[in-house]
Design a protein around this motif. Sequence first.
Motif, PDB file in Angstrom:
ATOM      1  N   THR A  56      -5.372 103.377   0.011  1.00  0.00           N
ATOM      2  CA  THR A  56      -3.822 103.190   0.198  1.00  0.00           C
ATOM      3  C   THR A  56      -3.516 102.030   0.938  1.00  0.00           C
ATOM      4  OG1 THR A  56      -4.176 105.844   0.888  1.00  0.00           O
ATOM      5  CG2 THR A  56      -2.269 104.666   1.139  1.00  0.00           C
ATOM      6  N   ASN A  57      -4.217 100.576   1.991  1.00  0.00           N
ATOM      7  CA  ASN A  57      -3.790  99.442   2.010  1.00  0.00           C
ATOM      8  C   ASN A  57      -3.878  98.731   0.847  1.00  0.00           C
ATOM      9  OD1 ASN A  57      -4.520 100.289   4.733  1.00  0.00           O
ATOM     10  ND2 ASN A  57      -6.375  98.713   4.757  1.00  0.00           N
ATOM     11  N   TYR A  58      -4.181  98.848  -0.786  1.00  0.00           N
ATOM     12  CA  TYR A  58      -4.282  98.413  -1.110  1.00  0.00           C
ATOM     13  C   TYR A  58      -2.777  98.755  -2.335  1.00  0.00           C
ATOM     14  CZ  TYR A  58      -8.604  96.249  -3.362  1.00  0.00           C
ATOM     15  OH  TYR A  58     -10.089  95.854  -2.265  1.00  0.00           O
ATOM     16  N   GLY A  67       4.590 101.868   6.400  1.00  0.00           N
ATOM     17  CA  GLY A  67       3.624 102.177   5.998  1.00  0.00           C
ATOM     18  C   GLY A  67       1.802 101.437   6.205  1.00  0.00           C
ATOM     19  N   THR A  68       2.209 100.281   5.904  1.00  0.00           N
ATOM     20  CA  THR A  68       1.432  99.197   6.283  1.00  0.00           C
ATOM     21  C   THR A  68       0.986  98.994   8.098  1.00  0.00           C
ATOM     22  OG1 THR A  68       1.674  97.838   4.462  1.00  0.00           O
ATOM     23  CG2 THR A  68       0.203  96.734   6.068  1.00  0.00           C
ATOM     24  N   ARG A 127      -0.724 101.726   9.118  1.00  0.00           N
ATOM     25  CA  ARG A 127      -2.595 102.197   9.141  1.00  0.00           C
ATOM     26  C   ARG A 127      -3.323 100.545   9.483  1.00  0.00           C
ATOM     27  NH1 ARG A 127      -4.446 105.131   4.862  1.00  0.00           N
ATOM     28  NH2 ARG A 127      -5.733 103.463   4.628  1.00  0.00           N
ATOM     29  N   LEU A 128      -2.666  99.622   9.538  1.00  0.00           N
ATOM     30  CA  LEU A 128      -3.596  98.413  10.053  1.00  0.00           C
ATOM     31  C   LEU A 128      -2.681  98.272  11.359  1.00  0.00           C
ATOM     32  CD1 LEU A 128      -2.513  95.700   7.515  1.00  0.00           C
ATOM     33  CD2 LEU A 128      -5.077  97.562   7.678  1.00  0.00           C
ATOM     34  N   PHE A 129      -1.948  98.972  12.118  1.00  0.00           N
ATOM     35  CA  PHE A 129      -1.297  97.948  13.303  1.00  0.00           C
ATOM     36  C   PHE A 129      -1.000  99.424  14.331  1.00  0.00           C
ATOM     37  CE2 PHE A 129       1.273  94.847  10.778  1.00  0.00           C
ATOM     38  CZ  PHE A 129      -0.471  93.852  11.022  1.00  0.00           C
ATOM     39  N   GLY A 130      -1.578 100.399  14.084  1.00  0.00           N
ATOM     40  CA  GLY A 130      -1.543 101.683  14.535  1.00  0.00           C
ATOM     41  C   GLY A 130       0.016 102.283  14.920  1.00  0.00           C
ATOM     42  N   THR A 131       0.821 101.743  14.567  1.00  0.00           N
ATOM     43  CA  THR A 131       2.514 102.068  14.475  1.00  0.00           C
ATOM     44  C   THR A 131       2.585 103.345  15.063  1.00  0.00           C
ATOM     45  OG1 THR A 131       3.441 101.807  12.811  1.00  0.00           O
ATOM     46  CG2 THR A 131       3.245  99.950  14.268  1.00  0.00           C
ATOM     47  N   ASN A 132       3.979 104.190  14.878  1.00  0.00           N
ATOM     48  CA  ASN A 132       3.439 105.879  14.315  1.00  0.00           C
ATOM     49  C   ASN A 132       4.898 106.239  14.121  1.00  0.00           C
ATOM     50  OD1 ASN A 132       1.495 107.081  16.242  1.00  0.00           O
ATOM     51  ND2 ASN A 132       1.988 105.640  17.607  1.00  0.00           N
ATOM     52  N   PHE A 133       5.210 105.569  12.821  1.00  0.00           N
ATOM     53  CA  PHE A 133       6.518 105.778  11.976  1.00  0.00           C
ATOM     54  C   PHE A 133       5.912 107.207  11.301  1.00  0.00           C
ATOM     55  CE2 PHE A 133       7.309 101.352  11.436  1.00  0.00           C
ATOM     56  CZ  PHE A 133       8.521 100.867  11.916  1.00  0.00           C
ATOM     57  N   PHE A 134       4.753 107.810  11.062  1.00  0.00           N
ATOM     58  CA  PHE A 134       4.757 108.860   9.777  1.00  0.00           C
ATOM     59  C   PHE A 134       3.656 109.146   9.762  1.00  0.00           C
ATOM     60  CE2 PHE A 134       5.582 104.914   7.336  1.00  0.00           C
ATOM     61  CZ  PHE A 134       7.357 105.127   7.041  1.00  0.00           C
ATOM     62  N   PHE A 162      -3.170  86.748   0.291  1.00  0.00           N
ATOM     63  CA  PHE A 162      -3.062  86.975   1.332  1.00  0.00           C
ATOM     64  C   PHE A 162      -3.036  88.468   1.241  1.00  0.00           C
ATOM     65  CE2 PHE A 162       0.956  88.866   2.619  1.00  0.00           C
ATOM     66  CZ  PHE A 162       0.978  88.802   4.296  1.00  0.00           C
ATOM     67  N   GLY A 163      -3.127  88.985  -0.126  1.00  0.00           N
ATOM     68  CA  GLY A 163      -2.765  90.828  -0.237  1.00  0.00           C
ATOM     69  C   GLY A 163      -3.941  91.100   0.726  1.00  0.00           C
ATOM     70  N   PHE A 164      -5.470  90.701  -0.394  1.00  0.00           N
ATOM     71  CA  PHE A 164      -6.975  91.222   0.123  1.00  0.00           C
ATOM     72  C   PHE A 164      -7.161  90.929   0.829  1.00  0.00           C
ATOM     73  CE2 PHE A 164     -10.904  90.551  -0.913  1.00  0.00           C
ATOM     74  CZ  PHE A 164     -11.379  91.446  -1.888  1.00  0.00           C
ATOM     75  N   ALA A 165      -7.030  89.880   1.676  1.00  0.00           N
ATOM     76  CA  ALA A 165      -7.161  89.607   3.432  1.00  0.00           C
ATOM     77  C   ALA A 165      -6.399  90.777   4.258  1.00  0.00           C
ATOM     78  CB  ALA A 165      -6.843  88.762   3.887  1.00  0.00           C
ATOM     79  N   MET A 166      -4.971  90.642   3.746  1.00  0.00           N
ATOM     80  CA  MET A 166      -4.667  91.988   4.439  1.00  0.00           C
ATOM     81  C   MET A 166      -5.135  93.602   4.750  1.00  0.00           C
ATOM     82  SD  MET A 166      -1.750  91.427   5.949  1.00  0.00           S
ATOM     83  CE  MET A 166      -0.251  92.659   6.355  1.00  0.00           C
ATOM     84  N   VAL A 167      -5.242  93.880   3.005  1.00  0.00           N
ATOM     85  CA  VAL A 167      -6.149  94.789   2.813  1.00  0.00           C
ATOM     86  C   VAL A 167      -7.294  95.399   3.564  1.00  0.00           C
ATOM     87  CG1 VAL A 167      -7.366  95.946   1.185  1.00  0.00           C
ATOM     88  CG2 VAL A 167      -5.402  95.215   0.558  1.00  0.00           C
ATOM     89  N   PHE A 168      -8.355  93.672   3.470  1.00  0.00           N
ATOM     90  CA  PHE A 168      -9.396  94.136   4.848  1.00  0.00           C
ATOM     91  C   PHE A 168      -9.362  94.075   5.951  1.00  0.00           C
ATOM     92  CE2 PHE A 168     -10.869  94.326   0.234  1.00  0.00           C
ATOM     93  CZ  PHE A 168     -11.360  95.697   0.633  1.00  0.00           C
TER      94      PHE A 168
END
Lengths: 649, 198
Positions: free
Chosen positions: A183-185, A249-250, A253-260, A596-602
């Motif tokens: 889902t990061n992708y 959404g990112t 998933r990556l920073f632990g926020t609580n939008f959804f 950048f995108g690839f590094a963000m995904v992982f």
Amino acid sequence: MDFFDRFAVPHPSFLIYASMVGIGLTMLAIVVGITYFKKWGYLWREWITTVDHKRIGIMYLLTALLMLFRGGVDGIMMRYQLSMPENTFLDSQHYNEVFTTHGIVMILFMAMPFIIFFFNFLVPLQIGARDVAFPRLNALSFWLFFMGMGLFNLSFIIGGSPDAGWTSYFPLAGNEFSTSVGTNYYMIAIQIAGIGTLMTGINFITTILKMRAPGMTLMKMPMFTWSAFIANVIIVFAFPVLTVLLAMGTMDRLFGTNFFTTDNGGMDMLWANLFWVWGHPEVYILILPAFGLYSEIIPTFARRNLYGYKSMVASMVVISVLSFVVWAHHFFTMGQGPFANSIFSITTMAIAIPTGVKIFNWLFTLWKGKIEFTTPMLYSVLFIPLFTLGGVTGVMLAMSAADYQYHNTMFLVAHFHNVIIPGVVYAMLAGMTFYWPKIFGFMLNERLGKWTAWLLTIGFVLAFIPMYITGLDGQARRMYTYSESTGFSLLNMVSFGGAAIMAIAFVLLVYNIYYSIRYSPRDIGNDPWDARSLEWSTHTPIPEYNFAITPQVASTQAFWDSKKNGHELFKGEIEKIHMPNNSGLPFIMSCMFFVFGFAMVFSIWPVVIVSLIGILACLVYRSFEQDHGRYISVEEIKETETRLRGAKK
Amino acid sequence: MKVDNSLPLEYSTEENNLKILGFWIFIGAEIMLFATLFTAYFTLENRIGNGPSGAEIFEITPVLIETILLLTSSFTIGLGIHAMRLNKKKATMGFFIITLILGAAFLGVEIYEFTHYVHVGAGLQTSAFTAALLTTLGTHGLHVTLGLFWGLFILIQIKKRGLTPETANKSFIFSLYWHFLDIIWIFIFSFIYLKGMM
């Protein structure tokens, strides 16, 4: 250990390993081939750095065709899995990944580039312009889209594909239930491609508003240009919603926020709402240019003016407005109450009115016409009844009370394939066949083309009509299997047969391209279909500057008037022409976006920072760069015109 | 390049015209972007979970300072464009410098404000409310940051190349962007801070 684990496909199977090897070998073959034939320089000079709208268009077309096959393989795998009860071809996780990527690939990486190919190739030619308003931005749009597409497809061999459906509803798409990086992708690849699309929108609105040939008022534009204009307006207003949505959404998933999320105040329905605020206009971004193509093809082969030009334009404007106020019909059952549901029911049904106007306009164009059944016309004529059927089931789905029966069943799957395949896919194939001679200088074989159209139609009917029935009987969508006692097996087997026939049709399409490259005659002139609008008035192959002299326009079909009514299209003398320079910057910058995108995904933060600095450095370079383009001299133009014959003195 | 001298410098070539229209359309997209952020913020405003609410964390002093700084900078960039139309290079550069300094000061106060929020327990991960608040403010702040660098580069180009159709066009577009950020801030000030404090 933990670090490297994430790169492994979480759910490997023989098929995935086989594809890995296949992809690896194909890439190797391409690299070796280009090196062997010493084509790297050619590739860089003529394609990668190009800012020519025609070449960028062709690259969009190639990407779209490639993705059509990738998405098609996903589709046939699903149909095979469901063709028998308790089938073990795919397991549940694998099936989830396949239907998710099928949806995203077909909509965002097949249909979108296909229509953007038509924007790129046709709009400047139809309005008599030399290029788009911002040629370099156009190249950046393509490369961002391409890198987004590449990144998304990489998911399948590194780290695992997204598996929460193309809608990726939270909390299913959250970290808790979607544990792989898939889902990061989804979040990041679509973001990168989406930025490219947004720029396309800005570019084409400016082009159409400012660069039309003298005499071409807004109400004298060819219908495809009108549809492109409206679709691009929708892009500019819908895609920022997606940008924000994917960013949130990112972050979840990556920073632990609580939008959804489901605790700390998060609201999962916010995702569903915002997704469809973008998602519903998105389907009109796809269908309006398709309507535009039919509006070019039908008059050409009915040998009549398009019936009801003004009502065609008005209906598209109405559709574009309505497309923004219907989003909640995607989740009638998800608890917003009867009042809100009723409003969205009514707005949804209202869309049938302008769409009906368009259908009748096409029928009236055909009425008393001298109809010529070429392949593009065959697709258009098949489109009308099939699309109407899809439209009618759409109105059925729009009834919110009845929707409780249809929601999340195969009925819905049948409905949207019924509008997208005869609507968008037929238009793309019809348009591709129609414009093929203008693009490549030879025609596709008509006999094979008609076979493709008929096979596709038979396959389509067999594949999707049974789904209406199983859906009404309660077969849920996105279920990887069912038991024998449900009684769905016969119709699902028919459906698989239909899908197989469609696959044969697409193979025939490829064979047609191969066959036509080898055997099609090359002396077809500039206007093989006896068509009506400006794009046919220039030479084939089209010179880099499109028109040596800017055409003069006095009606909606200037070229037809010049052929039949003595309208003088090209007045005046040849002057030197200003053209933009090629640039490698869009490609380099998009490569940085890919990293950048690839590094963000992982979540590899050092690489994220370095690639961000790279992207910013490209922007800085662009800010300070001085590039005033170049001029093509009068002698050069005259030489080209003589070479292409039919020169104007 | 055909230059039409009857028009202001920033509109004087065909390319310049295209760029200005294109940028207006981009601003249209930006309006949608911020509208989506505001929608998300209003939806999540009262969903504070275990974290603090807006009324508990908002402080009027830094917000007022930020507002004054940004509104003034919008005025000075207007003066800068006015000076550019009068073909006064030095004055244009001067107003650009003042604008950028005000923008940087705004950003400084905003960074202080953010650290304050984290300090009082309203970090990005605290609740849906804090996530929406910090994302909306952060998106605006990011726009200001990018604008500062962009403005700086245009300033350097004016200094090096003078007021040409190209630099004038860039300056004008930059001023559109800067005014736009100011309008967004007015919405943030009224509908996030004032509404939250009431």
